[in-house]
Design a protein around this motif. Structure first.
Motif: not given
Ligand code: SF4
Length: 327
Positions: A237-238, A251, A289, A292, A295, A302, A318, A320-321, A323
């Motif tokens: 994810v990162e 993230h 995601c 989600h 999160c 997401c 990353s 993530c929408h 980020a």
């Protein structure tokens, strides 16, 4: 930036484990342990790979070494296609690609001496004669901070930290290019942890080693890694330079992991982010995601659209929408 080809290139790596059920033991589901992971490891660097238990980091390390047969994807080591190489090539590659386990005791045969155990790899790869192998074992014991007389002793005679030194010696004696360190200090006391980390760092400087350092704890990789990759539920994810990752996580999951690191100075204390719920099952990961359900930044998009793993700043990736909004 270096244009040298990375030592390891991992592309879209997938490892699914079948779940069998019923009288006929048919495959009824798949555990998606690693589900499309890509990264490079540069020569001489340490790439830290972190995430909660079950995120796929250990399976990633084992698939790179072909200790697990990957389901899909590619791994290129020093120009060789590891996943499609014939057995003979893999045997030769194993000399260059070693692993240090979390529990060295489990990987040491209690019935043979430490000297025999360390010499095993030399025998398998037909390196040296019986006499020169003894010299090599003696020398490598010194390199990991153990007395050469240790070679006549048995695994149960050593402490946890000493056993981990033996595990490192077993890998090091083959003069590898890459060592996958799979949670090498997780089972050790904190004071011993730093000794083993310092040893790994010193050996890296002396022998130009490249490490993939797997840990569930960001505070461990913080001090040994050049770059850090964060995994969640089978996905990366990162990924970023260590300093950049800690200074500016992109993230929310990384942000939460950083917040959990204890800080000695009360003036620099961070606000702790407590993640709600458990890690979902890798058999049926959430849509959109995967993070989600836990999160605090999740929006409607997401839940339905999986964020791509993209570069948000030089060398900083990353998935993530939002980020750029992680604070
Ligand atoms: Fe959270 Fe959405 Fe980013 Fe996933 S994409 S980490 S749910 S904000």
């Amino acid at each position: 930036m270096s244009t040298e080809r990375p030592l390891i290139e991992v592309r879209d790596l997938v490892k699914h484990f079948p779940v069998r059920g019923g009288v006929l033991r048919r495959t009824v589901a798949q555990v998606k342990a690693v589900d499309g992971v890509s990264f490079d490891i540069r020569r001489g660097e340490t790439l830290g790979l972190v995430g909660e238990s079950g995120c796929g980091k250990t399976t990633t390390g084992r698939a790179i070494l072909r200790l697990e047969q990957a389901t899909a994807g590619s791994v290129t080591f020093d120009g060789t296609d590891v996943l499609r190489a014939p057995a003979r090539t893999i045997k030769a590659l194993r000399r260059d690609m070693q692993i240090v386990f979390q529990d060295p005791y489990a990987s040491l045969d209690p019935r043979i001496t430490i000297g025999e155990s360390i010499a095993e790899g030399l025998e398998i790869h037909r390196i040296g004669t019986r006499a020169t192998r003894v010299d090599m074992v003696r020398e490598v014991l010194g390199k990991v901070g153990l007395h050469p007389s240790s070679m006549a002793r048995f695994p149960h005679e050593f402490s946890g930290g000493q056993r981990q030194r033996i595990g490192i010696a077993r890998a090091l004696v083959l003069n590898p290019k890459l060592i996958v360190c799979d949670e090498p200090v997780s089972a050790l006391d904190v004071s011993i942890q730093s000794q083993v980390l310092n040893l790994l760092r010193a050996l890296q400087a002396e022998f130009g080693l490249t490490y993939l350092f797997i840990a569930h704890n960001l505070s461990v990789v913080e001090h040994i890694s050049n770059r850090v990759g964060v995994m969640y539920l089978g996905k990366l994810v990162e990924l970023a330079d260590r300093r950049e990752l800690f200074r500016r996580p992109r993230h929310p999951y990384t942000r939460a992991l950083i917040s959990a690191i204890p800080v000695a100075n009360p003036e620099h204390r961070r606000e702790r982010i407590i993640l709600q719920g458990d890690v979902p099952s890798p058999i049926n990961p959430p849509g959109g995601c995967r993070f989600h359900p836990r999160c605090w930044m999740a929006q409607e998009i997401c839940r339905t659209v999986e964020p791509a793993f993209t570069q948000r700043a030089p060398g900083h990736w990353s998935a993530c929408h939002f980020a750029d909004d992680v604070t």
